[in-house]
Design an enzyme around this catalytic site. Sequence first.
Site, PDB file in Angstrom:
ATOM      1  CB  THR A 195     -27.095   2.108 -29.282  1.00 20.14           C
ATOM      2  OG1 THR A 195     -28.488   1.079 -29.557  1.00 20.14           O
ATOM      3  CG2 THR A 195     -26.153   0.856 -28.469  1.00 20.14           C
ATOM      4  CD  GLU A 243     -27.507   2.845 -33.360  1.00 20.21           C
ATOM      5  OE1 GLU A 243     -27.635   3.460 -31.994  1.00 20.21           O
ATOM      6  OE2 GLU A 243     -27.086   3.346 -34.414  1.00 20.21           O
ATOM      7  CG  ASP A 301     -29.131   6.274 -32.113  1.00 19.42           C
ATOM      8  OD1 ASP A 301     -28.361   6.736 -30.946  1.00 19.42           O
ATOM      9  OD2 ASP A 301     -29.493   5.297 -32.510  1.00 19.42           O
TER      10      ASP A 301
HETATM   11  C1  A5P Z   1     -23.891   2.833 -31.616  1.00 19.41           C
HETATM   12  O1  A5P Z   1     -23.935   2.128 -32.517  1.00 19.41           O
HETATM   13  C2  A5P Z   1     -23.937   4.067 -32.455  1.00 19.41           C
HETATM   14  O2  A5P Z   1     -24.865   4.448 -33.745  1.00 19.41           O
HETATM   15  C3  A5P Z   1     -24.304   5.909 -30.877  1.00 19.41           C
HETATM   16  O3  A5P Z   1     -25.659   6.153 -31.787  1.00 19.41           O
HETATM   17  C4  A5P Z   1     -23.465   6.288 -31.937  1.00 19.41           C
HETATM   18  O4  A5P Z   1     -22.005   5.533 -32.141  1.00 19.41           O
HETATM   19  C5  A5P Z   1     -22.770   7.709 -30.720  1.00 19.41           C
HETATM   20  O5  A5P Z   1     -23.057   7.382 -29.597  1.00 19.41           O
HETATM   21  P1  A5P Z   1     -22.186   7.802 -27.955  1.00 19.41           P
HETATM   22  O6  A5P Z   1     -23.002   9.079 -28.019  1.00 19.41           O
HETATM   23  O7  A5P Z   1     -21.571   7.387 -27.342  1.00 19.41           O
HETATM   24  O8  A5P Z   1     -20.607   8.663 -28.751  1.00 19.41           O
END
Ligand code: A5P
Length: 248
Positions: free
Chosen positions: A37, A119, A97
């Site tokens: 995500t 996640e 991720d």
């Molecule tokens: C989602 O809850 C997060 O774990 C994301 O994987 C994390 O915040 C990284 O997001 P960005 O790639 O948008 O910085």
Amino acid sequence: MSTNTQLLDQATEIKRAVGFAAVDRFVQSGMNLALGTGSTAIWSVRRVGELVRSGVLANIRVVATSFQTELECRSWGLDLRDLSDPILENRIDLAIDGADEVSPEGFLVKGGGAAHVREKITEYAAKRFIVVVDQSKLVSVLGKAFAVPIEVIPLARAQVIRALEGWKATVKLREGSGKAGPTISDNGNFILDAFFPEGLVVGKSSDPCAVEMALKSLPGVVESGIFTRKVEAVLVGKSDGTVQEIYY
Ligand code: A5P
């Protein structure tokens, strides 16, 4: 849906490059994938979508780690499955991720998008885990620059905040955006953001594995954003357009 990149700004172009690279370098036909995500991982979702649609990848099943990712998977017509679907035979071959912070040992802080519970469940179940970030996410100490997100059952918030403050954290209940009041996670819970100005220390321990366990032991905590499962590789998108691989 297309991944035409002509109008992307530089930060987004870096995310696209690293998100695509993870798929191009690690995904093979026949895999069951966990898709992450956030603004970086979504490019991996799009790349999987593109390669499945064009027939380069076949027999790919995907598990989404959030509602946002689920919607993106659906928009590409991907074979989206629940983690408990028997067709997966309890096998997630690879998870991809993003992260908010990556320590030199490959430990992570995640949950900037409040998706860390799903996640963590999904990615801890995967055989292999690949992380996609830009250089700004590489830190020497976790929890200082970026708060550690902690998902709590709403009823438990005051007790959990008190316990975290006892560990010298500064804690904020995450506010929603586009709504009044707190952020509600995909699981119906609240998110506490805990800053550790002196670095991530809980009780006497600064070992991220011990910190992860200590946070989890507080009644009402569903999960923290500290991820200590083994990461196979962190892919780092650079401003010159290259993608570096760091192995652990
Ligand atoms: C989602 O809850 C997060 O774990 C994301 O994987 C994390 O915040 C990284 O997001 P960005 O790639 O948008 O910085």
